[in-house]
Design an enzyme around this catalytic site. Sequence first.
Site, PDB file in Angstrom:
ATOM      1  N   MET A  49      27.129  37.539  30.878  1.00 20.62           N
ATOM      2  CA  MET A  49      27.161  36.241  31.603  1.00 20.62           C
ATOM      3  C   MET A  49      28.439  35.612  31.547  1.00 20.62           C
ATOM      4  O   MET A  49      29.229  35.600  30.400  1.00 20.62           O
ATOM      5  CB  MET A  49      26.201  35.349  30.502  1.00 20.62           C
ATOM      6  N   SER A  50      28.787  34.681  32.299  1.00 20.40           N
ATOM      7  CA  SER A  50      30.107  34.019  32.468  1.00 20.40           C
ATOM      8  C   SER A  50      30.598  33.191  31.218  1.00 20.40           C
ATOM      9  O   SER A  50      29.470  32.538  30.855  1.00 20.40           O
ATOM     10  CB  SER A  50      30.349  33.287  33.821  1.00 20.40           C
ATOM     11  N   LYS A  51      31.727  33.365  30.976  1.00 21.99           N
ATOM     12  CA  LYS A  51      32.041  32.387  29.856  1.00 21.99           C
ATOM     13  C   LYS A  51      32.417  30.828  30.253  1.00 21.99           C
ATOM     14  O   LYS A  51      32.491  30.112  29.684  1.00 21.99           O
ATOM     15  CB  LYS A  51      33.267  32.927  29.186  1.00 21.99           C
ATOM     16  N   ARG A  52      32.562  30.712  31.630  1.00 21.79           N
ATOM     17  CA  ARG A  52      32.839  29.545  32.178  1.00 21.79           C
ATOM     18  C   ARG A  52      31.847  28.930  33.334  1.00 21.79           C
ATOM     19  O   ARG A  52      31.042  29.741  33.990  1.00 21.79           O
ATOM     20  CB  ARG A  52      34.458  29.393  33.125  1.00 21.79           C
ATOM     21  N   PHE A  83      27.578  25.988  29.199  1.00 18.17           N
ATOM     22  CA  PHE A  83      27.707  25.042  27.997  1.00 18.17           C
ATOM     23  C   PHE A  83      26.503  24.262  27.887  1.00 18.17           C
ATOM     24  O   PHE A  83      25.872  23.603  28.503  1.00 18.17           O
ATOM     25  CB  PHE A  83      28.951  24.199  28.100  1.00 18.17           C
TER      26      PHE A  83
END
Length: 496
Positions: free
Chosen positions: A255-258, A271
Site C-alpha cells: 500500500m502506497s506510503k503517500r 494518513f
Amino acid sequence: MSPKPVRVRFAPSPTGDFHVGGARTALFNYLFARHHNGSFILRIEDTDRKRFNPQAMQWLLDGLRYLGLEWDEGPEVGGDYGPYVQSERLDLYRRNCQKLIDNRQAYYCFCTPERLKSVSLERQKQGLDPGYDRHCRNIDFEEAAQKVRDGATYTVRFKIPRDGKVIVKDLIRGEIEFDNAVLRDAVLLKSDGTPTYHLANVIDDHHMEISHILRGDEWVSSLPLHWHLYRAFGWEPPVMAHLPIILNPTGKGKMSKREQRAPDGKILPVFVRTFKELGYLPEALVNYLALLGWSVDDKTEFMTREELIEHFSLERINTSPAAWNYEKLLHFNGHYIRQLSIPELTDRLLPYLSAAGIKSDREKMLRITPLIQERLNVLSEVAEKVDFFFVEQLPDYDPRELIPKKGDVQMALLALQKAAEVLSDIPFTRDQIENVLRESVRSLGLKAGQMFQPVRVAVCGRKVAPPLFQTLEILGPEVALERIRLAIDKLQSQRV
Ligand code: GLU
C-alpha cells in the site's frame, strides 16, 4: 505459576504522517490487550534523529485518540516503566550495550563511513550482499578499548555467530529459519552514542516486560538479529507475531506510503488525519481496519468495538496479505453514519460545516440532518449538501438549470409563478407545501418533475438536493419565496 500478564506495545517512529498501516498495527495491539485485560503501551522510537519530524508526534497522538485507541502507558499518560520516549532512555541503552562489549558479544568498530561505502561497493561487485566485512571484529579487545579511551570515533557492532542457524517462532508465520552466515554484524550504538533501532527496541521490550510483539511483516528481517540479542543478554524474548502487509487496492505491491489522487481528482487517503478530515467515523475505520488481515468467521462484517475486543484472537490473523479497498470502507462508513441518532450525527457534522466556512446553527441542523443522513458517505460531504440553507444569497447559478427536461423557459416561468402564488398563503409545513405543489402540478397539466425541478433549483441553486418539501419547510416562507422570485427575474432578464 500464573501466566505473565499481557503487555503489548505500539512502537512507532515519529518520522512522518501517521499511516493507516501503522493504525492497523496499533489497533491489533489494542484489541489483543483489551481482550486479555492486559496493557496497551505506546512507546515512541525516536532514536533516528535524522528522520525525526517534530509534527509527527502530534499527528500520532491525535490519530490514536481519534480512533479511540487510548493507551494505558506512554506519553502524556505516564506509567511505571517510563519514560516512554526512547530519546529519554539513552543511558539504559548505553549501559546494556556496555555489558555486551564486556562479554565480548559486541565490538568496537572504527571503520569510517567512506571505508564502509567502498567495502559495500566492492562486495556488490563480487555478487555478495552489500554488508560489512567484519573488519574490526578481530581487533584485539585491549587495543580497541585503548583507542576508545584515546578518543577515537567508533560504533559498536554485534558479533553475530558465523555459522549455524537461528530458528524463530512466529505465531502467524510459524517457524522461520535464518542462516547466521547471511546476517550482518549490525551496528548497535552509533558514533554519536545513540542506539540503533535494534538495540533500543530489544532493550525496551525487555525492560517494559512486553509479553507479545505484534508488528508489521516488514520487521521479519530484523527478527534473527533481535533473537540473537535476546540470547546474548540472557533474556527471554516476547512471543512474536508479524502481521501480513497491506497491499494497494489493485492487489499488487505494498500500500502506497503517500496520498495520491484518483482519476476523478478525489484524494486517496492513507494518513489517519486525512481520513478524519474527510469525515470517516472512527467506528467505521476501526471496524474496517480490524478486518484487514483478521476475521471472526467468513461472513461477519459489522462489529462494534466491544465485539471486536470480545472476539479478537491471534489465531485468526491471516497469513496472506490483505488489499486495501476504498469502496468497502465507504460502505462501512455509510453504515455507521446511518446508525447514529440525529443529535449525535448533527454534533459530528457541525465541525465539518465550520471547517468549510459555513456558519451553521445546531437547531436548524437538527432539522436538516434527517434529510441527508441516508445520502452521506463521508461527513465532509455535508458542506456541499447543505450550504444553501445557511447563505443569505445563493451563489450565482446558470438559469438554464431552471428549465425542466423536455420543457422551455415558458414552462419554468409558469411553474415558478404558480409556486410563488400557492406557497404565499399557507401554513408553511411540509404537508401543506406538498399538497399545494401537487395540486398545482395537476391544475397546470405538468409532470411532477416539470414543477419540482424549477422550484428545487430556485431554492437550492442546483438540481441535486435534499427532499424538496422538507427543504422548503426548513428554509421558511420568506427565504423560499424570495428565491423563487429571484429565479423568475433571472429567467426574465437573462437571455436563456
Ligand atoms: N519503530 C518501529 C516502527 O517504526 C517499530 C517496529 C517494532 O514494532 O518493533 O515501526
